[in-house]
Scaffold this active site. Sequence first.
Site, PDB file in Angstrom:
ATOM      1  N   SER A  24       0.835  -1.201   0.000  1.00 27.93           N
ATOM      2  CA  SER A  24       0.000   0.000   0.000  1.00 27.93           C
ATOM      3  C   SER A  24       0.863   1.242   0.000  1.00 27.93           C
ATOM      4  CB  SER A  24      -0.914   0.010   1.226  1.00 27.93           C
ATOM      5  OG  SER A  24      -1.634   1.224   1.311  1.00 27.93           O
ATOM      6  N   LYS A  36       1.462  -3.124   5.137  1.00 26.30           N
ATOM      7  CA  LYS A  36       0.536  -3.985   4.414  1.00 26.30           C
ATOM      8  C   LYS A  36       1.268  -4.737   3.306  1.00 26.30           C
ATOM      9  CE  LYS A  36      -4.246  -3.770   2.756  1.00 26.30           C
ATOM     10  NZ  LYS A  36      -4.175  -4.619   1.562  1.00 26.30           N
ATOM     11  N   GLU A  69      -2.727 -12.334  -7.653  1.00 24.29           N
ATOM     12  CA  GLU A  69      -3.524 -11.294  -8.317  1.00 24.29           C
ATOM     13  C   GLU A  69      -3.102 -11.126  -9.769  1.00 24.29           C
ATOM     14  OE1 GLU A  69      -4.541  -8.558  -4.370  1.00 24.29           O
ATOM     15  OE2 GLU A  69      -3.026  -7.885  -5.805  1.00 24.29           O
TER      16      GLU A  69
END
Length: 463
Positions: free
Chosen positions: A315, A321, A328
């Site tokens: 992030s 994070k 993905e």
Amino acid sequence: MAADQNYRIEKDSMGELRVPQDALWGAQSQRAVDNFPISDLRAPRAMINALGLIKASAAEVNRDLGLMDDAIAQAIVDAGNRVAAGEFDAHFPVDIFQTGSGTSTNMNTNEVIAHVASETAGQTVHPNDHVNMGQSSNDTIPTAIHVAATLESEKHLLPALRHLRDTLLNKASELSEVVKTGRTHLMDAMPVRFDQELGGWAAQIDANIARIESALTRSRALAQGGTAVGTGINAHPEFGARFAKAISKASSCEFHTSENYFESLSSQDTAVELSGQLNTVAVSVMKIANDLRWMNSGPLAGLGEIQLPALQPGSSIMPGKVNPVIPEAAAMVAAQVMGNHTTITVSGQAGNFQLNVMLPVVAYNLLQSIELLTNTARVLADKAIAGFTVNEGNLSEALSKNPILVTALNAVIGYDKGAAIAKQAYKEGRPVKELAMEQTDLSEAELDRLLDPADLTQGGIKQ
């Protein structure tokens, strides 16, 4: 028409036009550049490789048949091999969205090879009369699609898929004694072992390998020799069979001439079939990627069953994070391949009478799908599956609280009694074993035996 220092004048059957001074292509390629300023998509490297091999092999065959001068043939062979090796990729500027036969790309290849071969032969090598001898765009481009797709699948995609399968099996063996909560409908279900779960993924990939290998038995059939409409006009009767042997040797991959040139020119059924198998691979990759994302979710508020390798900050605003970036990316590749298959399916329907007229877009999308799945299989194997770790504490806690374990008591206490215990366990947040000890005459030792999660992964009836 006057030329300046940046341009030269080239001629074709339609007249004169300017071509960049240092370009190896000629008039017909330049017309295509001018006519199709549509996208930034160009012939893939694998397609140019195939076209170079095709022109070199065709020249060898025509020489051996006594149809072409030895010096010209050898110059074409040498130039074709240089094209195949990628030396002149910058000289293939024609847009994918062009004439549906791919004539512009075929002539681009003919002109580049003629230009290079003329320099080495010390005499004029004509793009049509020499480089394109015994050929048409209508059989050359379908041949190039088959050659490129077969080579890329055999030499790159299949090894990558085998690597993914083997990585899954190795990881499964490493985690063969680790038990976790199974899930159906995303809801808690009976226990499974990690080797069972990963073994299922490996079986998917193994089946996909077999599917692709099956499709390749048909992609080895080549249209070359059919020329304009499938009759073989302007080609020696032995050209097609000899060509298939020549390109098999040149590419170190087995090919044979088509049994029916009319089918090979008018349809792209084999490309649609191979794309369909790639579509199935994409479905498998999407399933595996999403399972990994779910299992990795958290780490505190999700399932938290595994921890994927931390590869990059997740992030720009939330410090610390870390996201499941490889799954993905794999899921996005799967979506792209599925979209490509739709394009290829629609294009496959464009076989009007003796020619399919969406060949360039079939080539582009098919080869892109092969390349994307090749790279994704290796990245998924090496950067996600091989290195993930198991959070055994989370697994054990979830198993101990799983009321569905009561299923193992069906044969002893009956479904209805088991359902009542499970509902109460959910409501009160208590272990099934504890409630079963209160509401049945089964001993603690007997319940430990019947409810052992590892034993439950073996299946069978518990009595």
